[in-house]
Design a protein around this motif. Structure first.
Motif, PDB file in Angstrom:
ATOM      1  N   ARG A  76       0.836  -1.193   0.000  1.00  0.00           N
ATOM      2  CA  ARG A  76       0.000   0.000   0.000  1.00  0.00           C
ATOM      3  C   ARG A  76       0.878   1.253   0.000  1.00  0.00           C
ATOM      4  O   ARG A  76       1.871   1.338   0.729  1.00  0.00           O
ATOM      5  N   GLY A  77       0.509   2.189  -0.853  1.00  0.00           N
ATOM      6  CA  GLY A  77       1.298   3.410  -0.969  1.00  0.00           C
ATOM      7  C   GLY A  77       2.207   3.414  -2.171  1.00  0.00           C
ATOM      8  O   GLY A  77       2.763   4.455  -2.530  1.00  0.00           O
ATOM      9  N   TYR A  78       2.388   2.251  -2.772  1.00  0.00           N
ATOM     10  CA  TYR A  78       3.212   2.153  -3.987  1.00  0.00           C
ATOM     11  C   TYR A  78       2.298   1.851  -5.178  1.00  0.00           C
ATOM     12  O   TYR A  78       1.312   1.124  -5.062  1.00  0.00           O
ATOM     13  N   ASP A  79       2.653   2.421  -6.300  1.00  0.00           N
ATOM     14  CA  ASP A  79       1.887   2.167  -7.519  1.00  0.00           C
ATOM     15  C   ASP A  79       2.364   0.859  -8.140  1.00  0.00           C
ATOM     16  O   ASP A  79       3.371   0.813  -8.829  1.00  0.00           O
ATOM     17  N   MET A  80       1.613  -0.217  -7.844  1.00  0.00           N
ATOM     18  CA  MET A  80       2.011  -1.549  -8.296  1.00  0.00           C
ATOM     19  C   MET A  80       1.434  -1.913  -9.653  1.00  0.00           C
ATOM     20  O   MET A  80       1.790  -2.932 -10.240  1.00  0.00           O
ATOM     21  N   SER A  81       0.525  -1.082 -10.153  1.00  0.00           N
ATOM     22  CA  SER A  81      -0.168  -1.446 -11.392  1.00  0.00           C
ATOM     23  C   SER A  81       0.789  -1.574 -12.576  1.00  0.00           C
ATOM     24  O   SER A  81       0.578  -2.401 -13.470  1.00  0.00           O
ATOM     25  N   ASN A  82       1.861  -0.758 -12.583  1.00  0.00           N
ATOM     26  CA  ASN A  82       2.799  -0.806 -13.709  1.00  0.00           C
ATOM     27  C   ASN A  82       3.610  -2.095 -13.748  1.00  0.00           C
ATOM     28  O   ASN A  82       4.157  -2.457 -14.791  1.00  0.00           O
ATOM     29  N   VAL A  83       3.690  -2.773 -12.603  1.00  0.00           N
ATOM     30  CA  VAL A  83       4.476  -4.017 -12.533  1.00  0.00           C
ATOM     31  C   VAL A  83       3.574  -5.244 -12.436  1.00  0.00           C
ATOM     32  O   VAL A  83       3.723  -6.215 -13.178  1.00  0.00           O
ATOM     33  N   VAL A  84       2.618  -5.191 -11.505  1.00  0.00           N
ATOM     34  CA  VAL A  84       1.797  -6.372 -11.218  1.00  0.00           C
ATOM     35  C   VAL A  84       0.893  -6.725 -12.385  1.00  0.00           C
ATOM     36  O   VAL A  84       0.769  -7.900 -12.757  1.00  0.00           O
ATOM     37  N   PHE A  85       0.254  -5.731 -12.984  1.00  0.00           N
ATOM     38  CA  PHE A  85      -0.702  -6.017 -14.057  1.00  0.00           C
ATOM     39  C   PHE A  85      -0.054  -6.717 -15.250  1.00  0.00           C
ATOM     40  O   PHE A  85      -0.581  -7.731 -15.739  1.00  0.00           O
ATOM     41  N   PRO A  86       1.104  -6.252 -15.758  1.00  0.00           N
ATOM     42  CA  PRO A  86       1.749  -6.995 -16.850  1.00  0.00           C
ATOM     43  C   PRO A  86       2.144  -8.410 -16.454  1.00  0.00           C
ATOM     44  O   PRO A  86       2.041  -9.340 -17.265  1.00  0.00           O
ATOM     45  N   ILE A  87       2.579  -8.592 -15.189  1.00  0.00           N
ATOM     46  CA  ILE A  87       2.939  -9.937 -14.730  1.00  0.00           C
ATOM     47  C   ILE A  87       1.718 -10.844 -14.724  1.00  0.00           C
ATOM     48  O   ILE A  87       1.790 -12.025 -15.112  1.00  0.00           O
ATOM     49  N   MET A  88       0.575 -10.290 -14.303  1.00  0.00           N
ATOM     50  CA  MET A  88      -0.664 -11.068 -14.301  1.00  0.00           C
ATOM     51  C   MET A  88      -1.050 -11.480 -15.712  1.00  0.00           C
ATOM     52  O   MET A  88      -1.489 -12.612 -15.952  1.00  0.00           O
ATOM     53  N   LEU A  89      -0.880 -10.573 -16.663  1.00  0.00           N
ATOM     54  CA  LEU A  89      -1.204 -10.910 -18.053  1.00  0.00           C
ATOM     55  C   LEU A  89      -0.283 -12.011 -18.576  1.00  0.00           C
ATOM     56  O   LEU A  89      -0.724 -12.928 -19.284  1.00  0.00           O
ATOM     57  N   LEU A  90       1.006 -11.920 -18.218  1.00  0.00           N
ATOM     58  CA  LEU A  90       1.950 -12.966 -18.623  1.00  0.00           C
ATOM     59  C   LEU A  90       1.556 -14.314 -18.018  1.00  0.00           C
ATOM     60  O   LEU A  90       1.578 -15.355 -18.696  1.00  0.00           O
ATOM     61  N   ALA A  91       1.181 -14.304 -16.741  1.00  0.00           N
ATOM     62  CA  ALA A  91       0.791 -15.545 -16.065  1.00  0.00           C
ATOM     63  C   ALA A  91      -0.458 -16.142 -16.701  1.00  0.00           C
ATOM     64  O   ALA A  91      -0.544 -17.357 -16.912  1.00  0.00           O
ATOM     65  N   LEU A  92      -1.431 -15.293 -17.031  1.00  0.00           N
ATOM     66  CA  LEU A  92      -2.657 -15.778 -17.669  1.00  0.00           C
ATOM     67  C   LEU A  92      -2.361 -16.374 -19.034  1.00  0.00           C
ATOM     68  O   LEU A  92      -2.889 -17.436 -19.397  1.00  0.00           O
ATOM     69  N   GLY A  93      -1.508 -15.704 -19.804  1.00  0.00           N
ATOM     70  CA  GLY A  93      -1.157 -16.218 -21.121  1.00  0.00           C
ATOM     71  C   GLY A  93      -0.448 -17.559 -21.048  1.00  0.00           C
ATOM     72  O   GLY A  93      -0.765 -18.485 -21.808  1.00  0.00           O
ATOM     73  N   LEU A  94       0.504 -17.677 -20.119  1.00  0.00           N
ATOM     74  CA  LEU A  94       1.219 -18.942 -19.959  1.00  0.00           C
ATOM     75  C   LEU A  94       0.280 -20.055 -19.500  1.00  0.00           C
ATOM     76  O   LEU A  94       0.405 -21.212 -19.925  1.00  0.00           O
ATOM     77  N   PHE A  95      -0.673 -19.700 -18.640  1.00  0.00           N
ATOM     78  CA  PHE A  95      -1.626 -20.712 -18.175  1.00  0.00           C
ATOM     79  C   PHE A  95      -2.473 -21.234 -19.331  1.00  0.00           C
ATOM     80  O   PHE A  95      -2.722 -22.442 -19.446  1.00  0.00           O
TER      81      PHE A  95
END
Length: 256
Positions: A76-95
């Motif tokens: 909390r307090g850090y903008d994680m969207s620039n890192v977490v969201f692309p990682i989530m997309l990569l994980a979904l694609g690999l799945f």
């Protein structure tokens, strides 16, 4: 023998919640994000995946969404969207690329093993002492249309089943609902429907003369037969057995 896996997973889910609440009430420090709603979404996703041998993608979507919001709560307090969201997309694609074989292939392999078991049985028991009904069930060819597969995660579906040789199926409703109409279907003897309803509901429409037997593990939910009661004049030879887990949800039977 009744499948007890649903009871085990439901019990572990409740024990885990109770243990965490007890530890917190005794003053043990627990991070603030432990009780965030997104963690329950992760747990429910893993629960649904385990109940279905991780064959469908609904559980992974729930784990992915829950993980995203949990990480945001942790950092909390850090903008994680620039890192977490692309990682989530990569994980979904690999799945999607590497995910296990479909449910139909799983069932087809299961049916193939039954045929192999039948051939082995014939070789050691040439007199064929088992009943003809069991022989036909083991030897029968696999047909995907004879199985119900309804996965509803954050949504709903409405299916009409026309199979005249229904073998059973799996119905999942998580934060959603599924409607199954069996008035055009038929089968001999009995079928088993494996139901998982978590914060969701399942409605099944069946003829009023069919028998319903519930072997569901229900926690803050249940199975309700709302069909019209008819006089017991017609011979009943159809039995629908409901198994699985209902957690903060419900299964409802109706007839027209």
């Amino acid at each position: 023998m009744v499948n007890r896996s649903g009871k085990v997973w439901a019990g572990l889910f409740i024990v885990g919640i109770g243990a965490l609440l007890l530890l917190r009430n005794f003053g043990l420090y627990l991070p603030h994000w432990i009780f965030n709603w997104s963690n329950w979404l992760i747990v429910i996703g893993l629960f649904v995946g385990a109940r279905h041998n991780f064959r469908n993608s609904g559980w992974f979507v729930m784990v992915l969404i829950g993980s995203y919001f949990t990480l945001e709560e942790i950092f909390r307090g850090y903008d994680m969207s620039n890192v977490v969201f692309p990682i989530m997309l990569l994980a979904l694609g690999l799945f999607l690329i590497l995910k296990p074989k479909s449910t139909h292939n799983f069932k087809k392999n299961k049916w193939k093993r039954k045929n192999e078991a039948y051939n082995k049985f014939e070789s050691v028991n040439p007199l064929g002492q088992e009943t003809e009904a069991i022989k036909e069930d083991i030897k029968g060819d696999f047909n995907a249309n004879d199985y119900i597969e309804s996965i509803n995660v954050f949504g709903g579906s409405n299916q009409i089943i026309y199979s005249k040789n229904l073998k059973g199926g799996e119905i999942t409703a998580v934060f959603g609902g599924g409607d199954i109409n069996l008035t055009q279907a038929d089968f001999e003897g009995q079928v088993v429907l494996d139901v998982t309803a978590i914060f969701g509901g399942v409605k099944i429409v069946v003829p009023p003369t069919w028998q319903i037997k519930s072997e569901v593990t229900a926690v803050f939910g249940g199975v309700d037969d709302k069909r019209t009661i008819y006089p017991a004049g017609e011979q009943v030879n159809k039995l629908v057995i409901i198994r699985g887990t209902v957690l903060f949800g419900g299964v409802e039977f109706k007839s027209y």
